[in-house]
Design a protein around this motif. Sequence first.
Motif, mmCIF file in Angstrom:
data_model
loop_
_atom_site.group_PDB
_atom_site.id
_atom_site.type_symbol
_atom_site.label_atom_id
_atom_site.label_comp_id
_atom_site.label_asym_id
_atom_site.label_seq_id
_atom_site.Cartn_x
_atom_site.Cartn_y
_atom_site.Cartn_z
ATOM 1 N N ILE A 1 0.839 -1.197 0.000
ATOM 2 C CA ILE A 1 0.000 0.000 0.000
ATOM 3 C C ILE A 1 0.878 1.252 0.000
ATOM 4 O O ILE A 1 1.894 1.309 0.694
ATOM 5 C CB ILE A 1 -0.991 -0.018 1.192
ATOM 6 N N THR B 1 1.741 5.336 0.515
ATOM 7 C CA THR B 1 1.570 6.264 1.628
ATOM 8 C C THR B 1 0.244 7.013 1.546
ATOM 9 O O THR B 1 -0.455 7.158 2.543
ATOM 10 C CB THR B 1 2.738 7.265 1.665
ATOM 11 N N CYS C 1 -2.584 6.185 0.316
ATOM 12 C CA CYS C 1 -3.728 5.351 0.695
ATOM 13 C C CYS C 1 -3.726 5.040 2.195
ATOM 14 O O CYS C 1 -4.798 4.918 2.797
ATOM 15 C CB CYS C 1 -3.780 4.085 -0.151
ATOM 16 N N CYS C 2 -2.557 4.947 2.802
ATOM 17 C CA CYS C 2 -2.516 4.786 4.268
ATOM 18 C C CYS C 2 -3.111 6.006 4.947
ATOM 19 O O CYS C 2 -3.922 5.882 5.876
ATOM 20 C CB CYS C 2 -1.074 4.595 4.737
ATOM 21 N N LEU D 1 -6.787 5.968 4.632
ATOM 22 C CA LEU D 1 -7.400 5.012 5.555
ATOM 23 C C LEU D 1 -7.588 5.616 6.934
ATOM 24 O O LEU D 1 -8.647 5.482 7.547
ATOM 25 C CB LEU D 1 -6.547 3.744 5.670
ATOM 26 N N LEU E 1 3.097 -3.611 4.214
ATOM 27 C CA LEU E 1 3.523 -2.229 4.385
ATOM 28 C C LEU E 1 5.031 -2.185 4.176
ATOM 29 O O LEU E 1 5.796 -2.762 4.955
ATOM 30 C CB LEU E 1 3.154 -1.735 5.787
ATOM 31 N N LEU F 1 5.613 7.671 6.498
ATOM 32 C CA LEU F 1 4.579 7.944 7.496
ATOM 33 C C LEU F 1 5.194 8.390 8.826
ATOM 34 O O LEU F 1 4.692 9.307 9.476
ATOM 35 C CB LEU F 1 3.714 6.701 7.719
ATOM 36 N N MET G 1 0.177 3.827 13.760
ATOM 37 C CA MET G 1 1.070 3.086 12.858
ATOM 38 C C MET G 1 1.391 1.708 13.425
ATOM 39 O O MET G 1 1.464 0.728 12.687
ATOM 40 C CB MET G 1 2.335 3.893 12.585
ATOM 41 N N LEU H 1 -1.433 -0.416 12.641
ATOM 42 C CA LEU H 1 -1.448 -0.739 11.216
ATOM 43 C C LEU H 1 -0.547 -1.928 10.906
ATOM 44 O O LEU H 1 -0.938 -2.831 10.169
ATOM 45 C CB LEU H 1 -1.015 0.481 10.392
#
Length: 126
Positions: free
Chosen positions: A5, A7, A9-10, A13, A35, A43, A58, A61
Amino acid sequence: MRYLIDTNCCIYLFAGSFPALTARVAACEKGGIGLSSIVFAELAMGSLNGLTPSMDAMDALIEQMPLLPFDEAAARAYGRLPSKRARFDRLLAAHAVSRGLAIITNNIADFADIPDLRVENWTLPL
């Protein structure tokens, strides 16, 4: 694992910006999306400068999306990519190519010149 994925799109989310993205990620089995350590670094840089997501978020995640180290195969793949300004995107692309994974991103154009890279935009409704 089938995906890495990006950055953007993270961040989407965490913000809940795109219901289609949230639904597709939720529909994936745990560990189906990885990730990249490159994305984690990007991030973390934002998080440590007061941006979303927090480090606690994070950590949560990476319980759902395994953190993948940028290894020698990825470094070699990076060396073969066309040179371009967006270094984080190039590193992520190399990581995906080296592992045969597709990238989930909202920035399809950033990866358009990379042969053998699969890219999917999950922010769009199916």
